[in-house]
Write a protein that holds these residues in place. Structure first.
Motif, short mmCIF file in Angstrom:
data_model
loop_
_atom_site.label_atom_id
_atom_site.label_comp_id
_atom_site.label_asym_id
_atom_site.label_seq_id
_atom_site.Cartn_x
_atom_site.Cartn_y
_atom_site.Cartn_z
N LYS A 24 62.56 19.97 21.60
CA LYS A 24 61.65 19.55 20.54
C LYS A 24 62.30 19.60 19.16
CE LYS A 24 57.26 20.68 22.76
NZ LYS A 24 56.09 21.58 22.74
N GLU A 25 63.16 20.58 18.95
CA GLU A 25 63.80 20.74 17.64
C GLU A 25 64.99 19.82 17.43
OE1 GLU A 25 66.42 24.18 15.35
OE2 GLU A 25 64.82 24.84 16.71
N LEU A 26 65.78 19.61 18.48
CA LEU A 26 67.10 18.99 18.31
C LEU A 26 67.24 17.59 18.88
CD1 LEU A 26 69.16 22.19 19.21
CD2 LEU A 26 68.66 21.31 16.92
N TYR A 27 66.32 17.14 19.71
CA TYR A 27 66.47 15.86 20.40
C TYR A 27 65.79 14.73 19.63
CZ TYR A 27 68.14 18.03 24.76
OH TYR A 27 68.87 18.70 25.72
N ALA A 28 66.37 13.55 19.73
CA ALA A 28 65.76 12.33 19.20
C ALA A 28 64.62 11.91 20.13
CB ALA A 28 66.81 11.21 19.12
N ASP A 29 63.67 11.17 19.61
CA ASP A 29 62.55 10.71 20.43
C ASP A 29 62.99 9.80 21.58
OD1 ASP A 29 60.66 12.13 18.96
OD2 ASP A 29 60.22 10.43 17.63
N ASP A 30 64.09 9.05 21.37
CA ASP A 30 64.57 8.11 22.39
C ASP A 30 65.76 8.66 23.18
OD1 ASP A 30 66.37 8.00 20.30
OD2 ASP A 30 66.50 5.81 20.27
N VAL A 31 65.89 9.97 23.26
CA VAL A 31 66.97 10.63 23.98
C VAL A 31 66.98 10.20 25.46
CG1 VAL A 31 65.58 12.68 24.49
CG2 VAL A 31 68.06 12.89 24.41
N VAL A 32 68.18 10.23 26.06
CA VAL A 32 68.36 9.89 27.47
C VAL A 32 68.98 11.09 28.17
CG1 VAL A 32 69.57 8.37 29.09
CG2 VAL A 32 68.68 7.44 26.95
N SER A 33 68.47 11.42 29.36
CA SER A 33 68.99 12.51 30.17
C SER A 33 69.51 11.95 31.48
CB SER A 33 67.88 13.54 30.45
OG SER A 33 68.35 14.58 31.28
N ILE A 34 70.74 12.33 31.86
CA ILE A 34 71.36 11.81 33.08
C ILE A 34 71.72 12.99 33.98
CG2 ILE A 34 73.26 10.46 34.04
CD1 ILE A 34 73.43 9.12 31.20
N VAL A 76 83.04 21.43 20.68
CA VAL A 76 82.57 20.34 19.82
C VAL A 76 83.75 19.48 19.42
CG1 VAL A 76 81.41 19.75 17.66
CG2 VAL A 76 80.73 21.81 18.91
N THR A 77 83.60 18.18 19.58
CA THR A 77 84.58 17.23 19.06
C THR A 77 83.83 15.98 18.63
OG1 THR A 77 86.63 16.04 19.47
CG2 THR A 77 85.15 16.27 21.33
N GLY A 78 84.07 15.55 17.41
CA GLY A 78 83.36 14.38 16.91
C GLY A 78 81.87 14.57 17.02
N ASN A 79 81.21 13.68 17.75
CA ASN A 79 79.76 13.76 17.95
C ASN A 79 79.39 14.24 19.35
OD1 ASN A 79 79.08 12.88 15.36
ND2 ASN A 79 79.34 10.75 15.94
N SER A 80 80.32 14.94 20.01
CA SER A 80 80.10 15.42 21.37
C SER A 80 80.08 16.93 21.44
CB SER A 80 81.19 14.90 22.31
OG SER A 80 81.20 13.49 22.32
N ILE A 81 79.22 17.44 22.31
CA ILE A 81 79.08 18.88 22.55
C ILE A 81 79.16 19.09 24.06
CG2 ILE A 81 77.52 20.87 22.41
CD1 ILE A 81 76.05 19.26 20.13
N ALA A 82 79.80 20.17 24.48
CA ALA A 82 79.81 20.52 25.90
C ALA A 82 79.77 22.04 26.03
CB ALA A 82 81.05 19.97 26.59
N PHE A 83 79.06 22.51 27.04
CA PHE A 83 79.13 23.92 27.41
C PHE A 83 78.77 24.06 28.88
CE2 PHE A 83 74.92 23.70 25.16
CZ PHE A 83 74.07 23.98 26.22
N ILE A 84 79.07 25.24 29.42
CA ILE A 84 78.73 25.54 30.80
C ILE A 84 77.44 26.36 30.81
CG2 ILE A 84 79.43 26.75 32.91
CD1 ILE A 84 82.36 26.23 31.98
N LYS A 108 73.76 11.78 17.26
CA LYS A 108 73.79 10.66 16.32
C LYS A 108 72.71 10.92 15.28
CE LYS A 108 73.33 5.67 16.00
NZ LYS A 108 72.96 4.43 16.69
N ASP A 109 73.06 10.76 14.02
CA ASP A 109 72.11 10.93 12.92
C ASP A 109 71.41 12.29 12.96
OD1 ASP A 109 72.74 8.35 12.00
OD2 ASP A 109 71.19 7.44 13.26
N GLY A 110 72.16 13.34 13.33
CA GLY A 110 71.63 14.69 13.30
C GLY A 110 70.72 15.08 14.44
N LYS A 111 70.68 14.28 15.51
CA LYS A 111 69.84 14.57 16.68
C LYS A 111 70.62 14.31 17.96
CE LYS A 111 65.73 15.50 14.89
NZ LYS A 111 65.01 16.75 15.13
N VAL A 112 70.28 15.04 19.02
CA VAL A 112 70.85 14.79 20.34
C VAL A 112 70.24 13.49 20.86
CG1 VAL A 112 71.01 15.61 22.72
CG2 VAL A 112 71.23 17.24 20.83
#
Length: 119
Positions: A24-34, A76-84, A108-112
């Motif tokens: 709710k805090e960090l995701y964009a409204d049009d986020v995609v989950s795969i 973190v690199t560029g606009n990408s984040i990864a963790f386990i 992108k634009d401050g949102k996941v």
């Protein structure tokens, strides 16, 4: 927020088990989950924050007990984040199990704007 700030906050909330709060805090409204693959319970791809929240509720309803979870330091690199993410859970009607997945996020634009999981 910068990608680094989002990564830190996302990892913090996930470590606390506050996945919905993170979304709710960090995701964009049009986020995609795969997901790694489609299952009878979940589609391979889910679009939209409200649908992702619903997917989270469905997963939680399948869990009998959350024993623990652990999140690695985010990369973190560029606009990408990864963790386990490691979870120790007992699913309803099943034995206790531990699983690990690599979680990758695009910002992108401050949102996941996307999340993808690899097991």
């Amino acid at each position: 927020m910068t990608t680094k700030e989002i990564a830190t906050r996302l990892a913090e909330l996930c470590q606390q088990g506050q996945y919905e709060a993170a979304q709710k805090e960090l995701y964009a409204d049009d986020v995609v989950s795969i997901e790694p693959y489609a299952t009878p319970d979940f589609d391979k791809e889910t679009k939209g924050l409200s649908n992702i929240l619903e997917k989270g509720h469905k997963f939680e309803s399948m869990v009998e007990a959350f024993h623990s979870s652990k999140v690695s330091e985010p990369l973190v690199t560029g606009n990408s984040i990864a963790f386990i993410l490691s979870m120790d859970v007992t699913m309803k009607g099943k034995d206790r199990m531990t699983f690990d997945e690599i979680c990758v996020y695009q910002v992108k634009d401050g949102k996941v704007v996307s999340e993808q999981f690899f097991m």
